[in-house]
Design an enzyme around this catalytic site. Structure first.
Site, PDB file in Angstrom:
ATOM      1  N   ARG A  15     144.701  36.302  -5.524  1.00  0.00           N
ATOM      2  CA  ARG A  15     144.073  37.382  -4.779  1.00  0.00           C
ATOM      3  C   ARG A  15     143.999  38.573  -5.636  1.00  0.00           C
ATOM      4  NH1 ARG A  15     143.214  36.825   0.559  1.00  0.00           N
ATOM      5  NH2 ARG A  15     144.734  35.274   0.932  1.00  0.00           N
TER       6      ARG A  15
ATOM      7  N   ARG B  20     137.767  38.289   3.391  1.00  0.00           N
ATOM      8  CA  ARG B  20     138.838  38.176   2.391  1.00  0.00           C
ATOM      9  C   ARG B  20     140.033  39.309   2.694  1.00  0.00           C
ATOM     10  NH1 ARG B  20     139.053  33.405   0.019  1.00  0.00           N
ATOM     11  NH2 ARG B  20     140.460  34.429  -1.473  1.00  0.00           N
TER      12      ARG B  20
ATOM     13  N   ASN C 234     137.186  49.233   7.513  1.00  0.00           N
ATOM     14  CA  ASN C 234     136.772  47.893   7.975  1.00  0.00           C
ATOM     15  C   ASN C 234     136.519  48.112   9.626  1.00  0.00           C
ATOM     16  OD1 ASN C 234     136.698  44.971   8.328  1.00  0.00           O
ATOM     17  ND2 ASN C 234     138.712  45.067   9.368  1.00  0.00           N
TER      18      ASN C 234
ATOM     19  N   HIS D  67     135.990  45.690  12.976  1.00  0.00           N
ATOM     20  CA  HIS D  67     136.388  44.430  13.518  1.00  0.00           C
ATOM     21  C   HIS D  67     135.939  44.428  15.225  1.00  0.00           C
ATOM     22  CE1 HIS D  67     139.034  40.999  14.310  1.00  0.00           C
ATOM     23  NE2 HIS D  67     139.267  41.705  15.419  1.00  0.00           N
TER      24      HIS D  67
HETATM   25  C1  GAR Z   1     130.895  41.583  12.571  1.00  0.00           C
HETATM   26  O1  GAR Z   1     130.885  41.369  13.805  1.00  0.00           O
HETATM   27  C2  GAR Z   1     132.208  42.026  12.000  1.00  0.00           C
HETATM   28  O2  GAR Z   1     132.800  43.107  13.036  1.00  0.00           O
HETATM   29  C3  GAR Z   1     133.102  40.862  11.596  1.00  0.00           C
HETATM   30  O3  GAR Z   1     132.128  40.034  10.933  1.00  0.00           O
HETATM   31  C4  GAR Z   1     130.843  40.243  11.503  1.00  0.00           C
HETATM   32  C5  GAR Z   1     130.059  40.732  10.344  1.00  0.00           C
HETATM   33  O4  GAR Z   1     128.674  40.649  10.821  1.00  0.00           O
HETATM   34  N1  GAR Z   1     134.278  41.068  10.911  1.00  0.00           N
HETATM   35  C6  GAR Z   1     135.315  40.434  11.077  1.00  0.00           C
HETATM   36  O5  GAR Z   1     135.532  39.866  12.111  1.00  0.00           O
HETATM   37  C7  GAR Z   1     136.401  41.105  10.155  1.00  0.00           C
HETATM   38  N2  GAR Z   1     137.805  40.918  10.725  1.00  0.00           N
HETATM   39  P1  GAR Z   1     127.546  41.163   9.543  1.00  0.00           P
HETATM   40  O6  GAR Z   1     127.814  40.460   8.415  1.00  0.00           O
HETATM   41  O7  GAR Z   1     126.414  40.962  10.399  1.00  0.00           O
HETATM   42  O8  GAR Z   1     127.976  42.690   9.371  1.00  0.00           O
END
Ligand code: GAR
Length: 217
Positions: free
Chosen positions: A67, A93, A109, A111
């Site tokens: 990583r 990741r 980030n 979420h």
């Molecule tokens: C989004 O809903 C984001 O909140 C989630 O992935 C999706 C990405 O969508 N992220 C996670 O779950 C991180 N833990 P996008 O590629 O259309 O922005």
């Protein structure tokens, strides 16, 4: 106006990246995207970046023994782009402690839940299974533990009785697209201080009504 330079890390669709690209297009927005990095060469988000004339890089995680060496390669790209803030936008990741500490308080980030509830990859399914009436999204400063760190912006979103993961995800995604640019603006305007692992900022005075769901009438 000097604009905060941001690097965005993605793994897929890139709709949050698009929301950030749109926000940065406004002349008075205090940040600009200088680089988009994907760990997947075919991420749709790379096309959005290219269409907006933003520099892109692909760092495929498969090619690295661990990583940290993968993260060091991403770090190299970010440093040479001049990025000052790293935005994870659907970057699937977990970053190493080395990376998070190198960029301490400069990685954010998004979420799709009201953290600290429902961490991990299946946040929508967890919310539906728990039967909560409100879920939502969170933009937070990244710490080495997954989906943890000082909270910058949250939006509460109703969970409807017939929701499945997809319908709930779509409703929350709309809120994400408003929250991420707002969080970047707050950071870029230096309106946030991290004190005792909480993000402290001035919020508008006045009466802020509770969001009750279902509505009382
Ligand atoms: C989004 O809903 C984001 O909140 C989630 O992935 C999706 C990405 O969508 N992220 C996670 O779950 C991180 N833990 P996008 O590629 O259309 O922005």
């Amino acid at each position: 106006m000097s604009r905060l330079k941001i690097g965005v890390l993605i793994s897929g669709r890139g709709s949050n990246l698009q929301a950030l690209i749109a926000a940065c297009a406004a002349p008075d927005f205090p940040a600009e995207i200088v680089l988009v990095v994907s760990n997947k060469p075919d991420a749709q988000g790379l096309d959005h970046a290219r269409a907006a004339g933003i520099e892109t890089a692909t760092v495929a995680h498969g090619g690295f023994p661990d990583r940290e060496s993968f993260d060091r390669e991403i770090d190299k790209h970010l440093k040479s782009s001049g990025a000052e803030l790293v935005c994870l936008a659907g970057f699937m990741r977990l970053l190493s402690t080395w990376f998070v500490e190198t960029w301490h308080d400069r990685v954010v980030n998004i979420h799709p839940s009201l953290l600290p509830a429902f961490k991990g990859i299946d946040a929508h399914a967890q919310a539906i299974a728990a039967g909560v009436r409100l879920s939502g999204c969170t933009v937070h400063i990244v710490r080495p533990e997954m989906d943890a760190g000082p909270i910058l912006v949250q939006a509460a979103v109703p969970v409807m009785p017939n929701d499945d993961e997809d319908t709930l995800a779509a409703r929350i995604l709309e809120a994400e697209h408003a929250c991420y640019p707002l969080a970047v603006r707050l950071l870029a305007e230096n309106r946030v201080k991290i004190v005792d692992e909480r993000a402290v900022m001035m919020t508008p005075e006045g009466r802020h009504r509770p969001l009750i769901f279902p509505p009382t009438e």
